[in-house]
Design a protein around this motif. Structure first.
Motif, mmCIF file in Angstrom:
data_model
loop_
_atom_site.group_PDB
_atom_site.id
_atom_site.type_symbol
_atom_site.label_atom_id
_atom_site.label_comp_id
_atom_site.label_asym_id
_atom_site.label_seq_id
_atom_site.Cartn_x
_atom_site.Cartn_y
_atom_site.Cartn_z
ATOM 1 N N ILE A 113 75.280 60.798 87.323
ATOM 2 C CA ILE A 113 75.834 61.692 87.738
ATOM 3 C C ILE A 113 76.183 62.833 89.407
ATOM 4 O O ILE A 113 75.204 62.393 90.135
ATOM 5 C CB ILE A 113 74.418 63.629 87.616
ATOM 6 C CG1 ILE A 113 73.748 62.738 85.536
ATOM 7 C CG2 ILE A 113 74.822 64.560 87.729
ATOM 8 C CD1 ILE A 113 72.291 63.892 84.986
ATOM 9 N N PHE A 114 77.327 62.625 89.332
ATOM 10 C CA PHE A 114 78.260 62.890 90.774
ATOM 11 C C PHE A 114 78.715 64.620 90.292
ATOM 12 O O PHE A 114 79.219 64.851 89.169
ATOM 13 C CB PHE A 114 79.210 62.478 90.575
ATOM 14 C CG PHE A 114 78.610 60.844 90.514
ATOM 15 C CD1 PHE A 114 78.757 60.198 92.079
ATOM 16 C CD2 PHE A 114 78.889 59.876 89.854
ATOM 17 C CE1 PHE A 114 78.724 58.925 92.279
ATOM 18 C CE2 PHE A 114 78.620 58.889 89.494
ATOM 19 C CZ PHE A 114 78.418 57.992 90.791
ATOM 20 N N TRP A 115 77.998 65.301 91.551
ATOM 21 C CA TRP A 115 79.112 66.673 91.262
ATOM 22 C C TRP A 115 79.484 66.704 92.718
ATOM 23 O O TRP A 115 79.586 66.014 93.497
ATOM 24 C CB TRP A 115 77.831 67.225 92.196
ATOM 25 C CG TRP A 115 77.563 68.535 91.386
ATOM 26 C CD1 TRP A 115 77.834 70.491 91.720
ATOM 27 C CD2 TRP A 115 77.129 69.436 90.033
ATOM 28 N NE1 TRP A 115 77.564 71.010 91.013
ATOM 29 C CE2 TRP A 115 76.760 71.086 90.186
ATOM 30 C CE3 TRP A 115 76.177 68.813 89.121
ATOM 31 C CZ2 TRP A 115 76.776 70.928 88.689
ATOM 32 C CZ3 TRP A 115 76.125 69.617 88.156
ATOM 33 C CH2 TRP A 115 76.103 70.071 87.891
ATOM 34 N N THR B 289 74.368 70.984 81.148
ATOM 35 C CA THR B 289 73.387 71.115 79.825
ATOM 36 C C THR B 289 73.513 70.404 78.510
ATOM 37 O O THR B 289 73.414 69.494 77.900
ATOM 38 C CB THR B 289 71.919 71.620 79.582
ATOM 39 O OG1 THR B 289 72.076 72.460 80.859
ATOM 40 C CG2 THR B 289 71.401 71.640 78.914
ATOM 41 N N GLU B 290 74.937 70.921 77.963
ATOM 42 C CA GLU B 290 75.519 70.946 77.364
ATOM 43 C C GLU B 290 76.434 69.806 77.353
ATOM 44 O O GLU B 290 75.920 68.784 76.708
ATOM 45 C CB GLU B 290 76.007 72.347 76.540
ATOM 46 C CG GLU B 290 76.979 72.069 74.930
ATOM 47 C CD GLU B 290 78.111 73.554 74.413
ATOM 48 O OE1 GLU B 290 78.494 73.242 73.627
ATOM 49 O OE2 GLU B 290 78.081 74.091 75.493
ATOM 50 N N THR C 238 70.507 63.603 90.764
ATOM 51 C CA THR C 238 69.670 63.364 89.827
ATOM 52 C C THR C 238 69.748 64.025 88.886
ATOM 53 O O THR C 238 70.239 65.417 88.480
ATOM 54 C CB THR C 238 68.170 63.334 90.355
ATOM 55 O OG1 THR C 238 67.511 64.541 90.315
ATOM 56 C CG2 THR C 238 67.917 62.650 91.501
ATOM 57 N N GLU C 239 69.164 64.596 87.536
ATOM 58 C CA GLU C 239 69.827 64.849 86.415
ATOM 59 C C GLU C 239 68.282 66.579 87.000
ATOM 60 O O GLU C 239 69.727 67.508 86.447
ATOM 61 C CB GLU C 239 68.695 64.350 85.578
ATOM 62 C CG GLU C 239 69.308 65.362 83.858
ATOM 63 C CD GLU C 239 68.589 64.936 82.784
ATOM 64 O OE1 GLU C 239 68.440 65.297 81.415
ATOM 65 O OE2 GLU C 239 68.848 63.361 82.338
ATOM 66 N N ALA C 240 67.383 66.174 86.913
ATOM 67 C CA ALA C 240 67.235 67.606 88.113
ATOM 68 C C ALA C 240 67.787 67.926 88.634
ATOM 69 O O ALA C 240 68.103 69.693 88.955
ATOM 70 C CB ALA C 240 65.496 67.011 88.966
#
Length: 348
Positions: A176-178, A145-146, A132-134
């Motif tokens: 979003i993938f990490w 973030t940028e 998630t974004e959080a």
């Protein structure tokens, strides 16, 4: 009656198939659900089989078989268009014997028995997990973030910071993938085994992709120039220049909304990446990594055009001879995997 092999399976009535498929649930992880029979047909092969669901993922039952895998000679042979294209392309790189060139790119011929199995229809990125974004903010990346704000305001469909994070636009939403930098092959095998799953072997992958086909491609020995291919688009039948890449001939690229042909479900209901830049993880007989379905884009990047450039993704028995020189940490960025449950020893 006999093992759950293809010849026996195809002789069963729909009612008998349903009874057997429901009975198989006892062998599967808790939460696996039987959804019903479905018929899949492509490239001259056809099967009526069971579809299952588990945690929002789809699986299909694939009967076993005794098949010959690998490639060392033509069964029918290329048509004139494919032959001219292939010869012209590889001769630019000093290759004079086309047959030897192809044979050197393929796995060896061998006869194997494939056990019946439950197979995940789609594969998953190995080196990336969705957050998630959080959760992404909590990773304390100095760039995230940028770059996320820039991405939201842009027209890009995807953005990636190498081996850190990936942003993918899905309509109004952004996935979003990490990057999973701590993942090891041993850990992956162990965790999937705990959940009741295994990973494909190279032989199982070749069977799932070609169904025992003895031709170069699952549809035959000649290339299909009507396909829509990732990185190339739809190739028009333009006489005399079908062997050149889109970068050299922009007129070959025709944009349309139809899906990429190599991503469509095949005769088992299984879908593949259809992208030579990607690999699918399989294991060899010793349990070591054996990537299939790609070459990291090496031949496309070398300007070899759609036919040779897509051999890694389209040829049934392609084996990347350079994969052994790459480290696991480099491979997982482009690697996918799918889960399987083997049903060896079970009978109809």
């Amino acid at each position: 009656m006999g093992p759950l092999n293809r010849d026996v399976w195809e002789g069963l009535s729909a009612q008998k198939k349903e009874e057997r498929l429901r009975d198989l649930l006892r062998n599967f992880p808790t939460g696996m659900k039987y959804e019903g029979l479905e018929t899949f047909e492509r490239f001259g092969q056809r099967i009526e089989t069971g579809v299952f669901s588990y945690e929002e993922q789809t699986f299909v039952f694939v009967p076993g078989d005794r098949v010959t895998l690998g490639w060392d000679r033509w069964q029918v042979g290329m048509n004139e268009e494919t032959s001219a294209d292939l010869l012209e392309t590889v001769s630019e790189y000093g290759v004079e014997d086309v047959d030897s060139f192809l044979s050197s790119q393929m796995s060896p011929v061998r006869e194997v028995h494939i056990a019946p199995m439950l197979v995940e229809c789609r594969n998953h990125p190995l080196g990336w997990f969705e957050v998630t974004e959080a959760e992404a903010m909590a990773q304390e990346s100095s760039y995230f973030t940028e770059e996320l704000e820039k991405f939201k305001l842009s027209d890009l469909n995807q953005y990636e910071l190498h081996q850190e994070f990936r942003l993918v636009r899905q309509g109004e939403a952004i996935q979003i993938f990490w990057f999973n930098e701590d993942l090891t092959l041993e850990y992956l095998i162990e965790e999937e085994a705990k959940a009741g799953f295994g990973l494909l072997t190279e032989e199982e992958w070749e069977y799932l992709y070609g169904g025992g086909s003895r031709t170069l491609f699952p549809w035959g020995d000649s290339f299909d120039y009507t396909m829509k291919l990732k990185h190339f688009g739809s190739l028009e039948e333009v006489e005399g220049i079908v062997d050149e890449s889109v970068e050299q001939n922009p007129s070959l690229l025709v944009e349309n909304d139809r899906p990429y042909d190599l991503e469509l479900p095949n005769f088992f209901g299984v879908q593949f990446a259809g992208d030579p830049y990607n690999y699918e993880l399989t294991l060899d007989a010793s349990g070591n990594m054996m990537p299939k379905g790609g070459d990291g884009g090496a031949m496309i990047c070398g300007g070899m055009g759609p036919l040779v450039g897509f051999l890694p993704a389209a040829a049934v028995y392609y084996r990347d001879g350079n994969a052994g020189e790459l480290e696991w940490e480099d491979m997982i960025d482009y690697m996918n995997y799918r889960r399987v449950i083997r049903l060896a020893g079970l009978s109809v």
